[in-house]
Enzyme design. Sequence first.
Site, PDB file in Angstrom:
ATOM      1  N   GLU A  57      81.654 -53.232  58.837  1.00 51.91           N
ATOM      2  CA  GLU A  57      81.839 -51.960  58.138  1.00 51.91           C
ATOM      3  C   GLU A  57      80.545 -51.156  58.089  1.00 51.91           C
ATOM      4  OE1 GLU A  57      84.463 -50.602  57.460  1.00 51.91           O
ATOM      5  OE2 GLU A  57      85.937 -52.220  57.491  1.00 51.91           O
ATOM      6  N   GLN A  62      80.028 -44.016  60.792  1.00 52.43           N
ATOM      7  CA  GLN A  62      79.710 -42.928  61.725  1.00 52.43           C
ATOM      8  C   GLN A  62      79.425 -43.440  63.135  1.00 52.43           C
ATOM      9  OE1 GLN A  62      79.590 -39.293  60.582  1.00 52.43           O
ATOM     10  NE2 GLN A  62      81.052 -40.613  59.558  1.00 52.43           N
ATOM     11  N   TYR A 140      83.617 -45.482  50.612  1.00 51.53           N
ATOM     12  CA  TYR A 140      84.486 -45.993  51.669  1.00 51.53           C
ATOM     13  C   TYR A 140      84.324 -47.505  51.847  1.00 51.53           C
ATOM     14  CZ  TYR A 140      85.871 -47.886  56.003  1.00 51.53           C
ATOM     15  OH  TYR A 140      86.414 -48.737  56.905  1.00 51.53           O
ATOM     16  N   ASP A 158      88.444 -43.164  55.209  1.00 49.57           N
ATOM     17  CA  ASP A 158      87.383 -42.861  56.176  1.00 49.57           C
ATOM     18  C   ASP A 158      87.751 -41.582  56.921  1.00 49.57           C
ATOM     19  OD1 ASP A 158      89.473 -43.705  57.754  1.00 49.57           O
ATOM     20  OD2 ASP A 158      88.151 -44.565  59.267  1.00 49.57           O
ATOM     21  N   CYS A 209      97.171 -40.604  65.934  1.00 42.83           N
ATOM     22  CA  CYS A 209      96.819 -39.326  65.292  1.00 42.83           C
ATOM     23  C   CYS A 209      95.339 -39.054  65.555  1.00 42.83           C
ATOM     24  CB  CYS A 209      97.125 -39.405  63.796  1.00 42.83           C
ATOM     25  SG  CYS A 209      97.284 -37.812  62.963  1.00 42.83           S
ATOM     26  N   CYS A 216     102.931 -37.385  68.077  1.00 50.21           N
ATOM     27  CA  CYS A 216     103.905 -37.460  66.981  1.00 50.21           C
ATOM     28  C   CYS A 216     105.196 -38.178  67.398  1.00 50.21           C
ATOM     29  CB  CYS A 216     104.230 -36.060  66.473  1.00 50.21           C
ATOM     30  SG  CYS A 216     102.773 -35.146  65.884  1.00 50.21           S
ATOM     31  N   CYS A 225     105.937 -36.171  57.667  1.00 49.34           N
ATOM     32  CA  CYS A 225     104.699 -35.467  57.998  1.00 49.34           C
ATOM     33  C   CYS A 225     104.909 -33.958  58.026  1.00 49.34           C
ATOM     34  CB  CYS A 225     104.160 -35.951  59.341  1.00 49.34           C
ATOM     35  SG  CYS A 225     102.627 -35.151  59.844  1.00 49.34           S
ATOM     36  N   THR A 317      71.015 -35.396  64.366  1.00 49.29           N
ATOM     37  CA  THR A 317      72.144 -34.813  63.653  1.00 49.29           C
ATOM     38  C   THR A 317      71.865 -33.371  63.252  1.00 49.29           C
ATOM     39  OG1 THR A 317      72.698 -36.982  62.780  1.00 49.29           O
ATOM     40  CG2 THR A 317      73.684 -35.088  61.700  1.00 49.29           C
TER      41      THR A 317
END
Length: 365
Positions: A57, A62, A140, A158, A209, A216, A225, A317
């Site tokens: 984790e 990211q 998270y 997340d 997704c 879908c 949805c 970043t």
Amino acid sequence: MPEINRHKNDKSNKPPIDAAALLAWYDNNARALPWRVSPADRARGVAPNPYFVWLSEIMLQQTTVPTVGKYFAAFTSRWPTVQDLAAADRDDVLKEWAGLGYYARARNLHACANMVVDEFGGDFPQTAAELMNLPGIGPYTSAAIAAICYDQQVAVVDGNVDRVVARFTALDQPVRDAKPFVKSFVQQSVPKRAGDFAQSLMDLGATICAPKRANCLICPIAENCQGTKTADPTNFPVMPAKKQKPKRAGHAFVVENAKGEIWLQQRPEKGLLAAMTEVPGSEWHKLAEIKSDTIPEPEFPIRGEWRNCGSIEHVFTHFALTLTVWKLNSDEAPTQKGWWSKKQNLDAEALPTVFKKVLAKTFEE
DNA sequence: AAATCGGGGTA
DNA sequence: TACCCAGATTT
């Protein structure tokens, strides 16, 4: 006419996620991952390894699953238990982490391992609230560990879940501004199989997704949805306005001695690439502040016949960097604190990618 | 609330 | 190119 004080995205107006349908899909379509217990094994009572789950984790923050793969294998091979990792030298942890980015994660990882060993007897806390107190574990990750390892019925949110919920509810604002809504919306659907549910929602976001493609037709929760009823579900989540990335520039100084060794030093404990290894260099000037197209001339740390090796580009970043690379052959140490490192051994140093680019540039000669 | 903090894969 | 990735921490 009185205002109706109800938010447009009030969950009372939105049909919930069908957890049973999602779990049924997960039972047949779960991704096989090194740190994961398959839903079939989980049903037989096999428990996840909390050390593996926690380590994965942290690495996955990211960071994509393919990128994490090798690092996870290297860490668990070298440090099979949280006790092994706690007993490791921090510098060795940073060296193994080099190239993965967000280096505060590596420092917090080592601190967290020591805290788990010293304060919890080597066993991770089993609730999200307690896990939140450990370094590097936020909203998270605390929820993810508690759900996956201990089936605590908490919402695990997340980036995948943000996107799934934004589409599922046709959320009309950036998820950044609707975190409480997303969390409460997920919370109302969390079933007994909390760990599998959390991973199923993330797998759904990673495979069906996906960011630029919503399949879908095979989605197990398409019935309720809202997004799939719109012209294009990938219009969700709506994105906040983007701003352009500022530019910085500087010089990097590579010194090689007669033995073929390179002079390295350690960066400061705080800030960008903290505590990692680097070659000497200039300040990284913000181009807007020096009011010029050209950066200042290099101030070489020692005298000698410095050769210009060209430049390298690296994008962080929040800014883009251009470094002009200079090379000197000398046996004189260019800075006070540092060390000579054999060229063949540079891969074992705690060098972030930007400095590996710098060194590679000098080796082109 | 906004900024800081890496690097790589994707379309 | 722009976007995004199993976010956390600091300002």
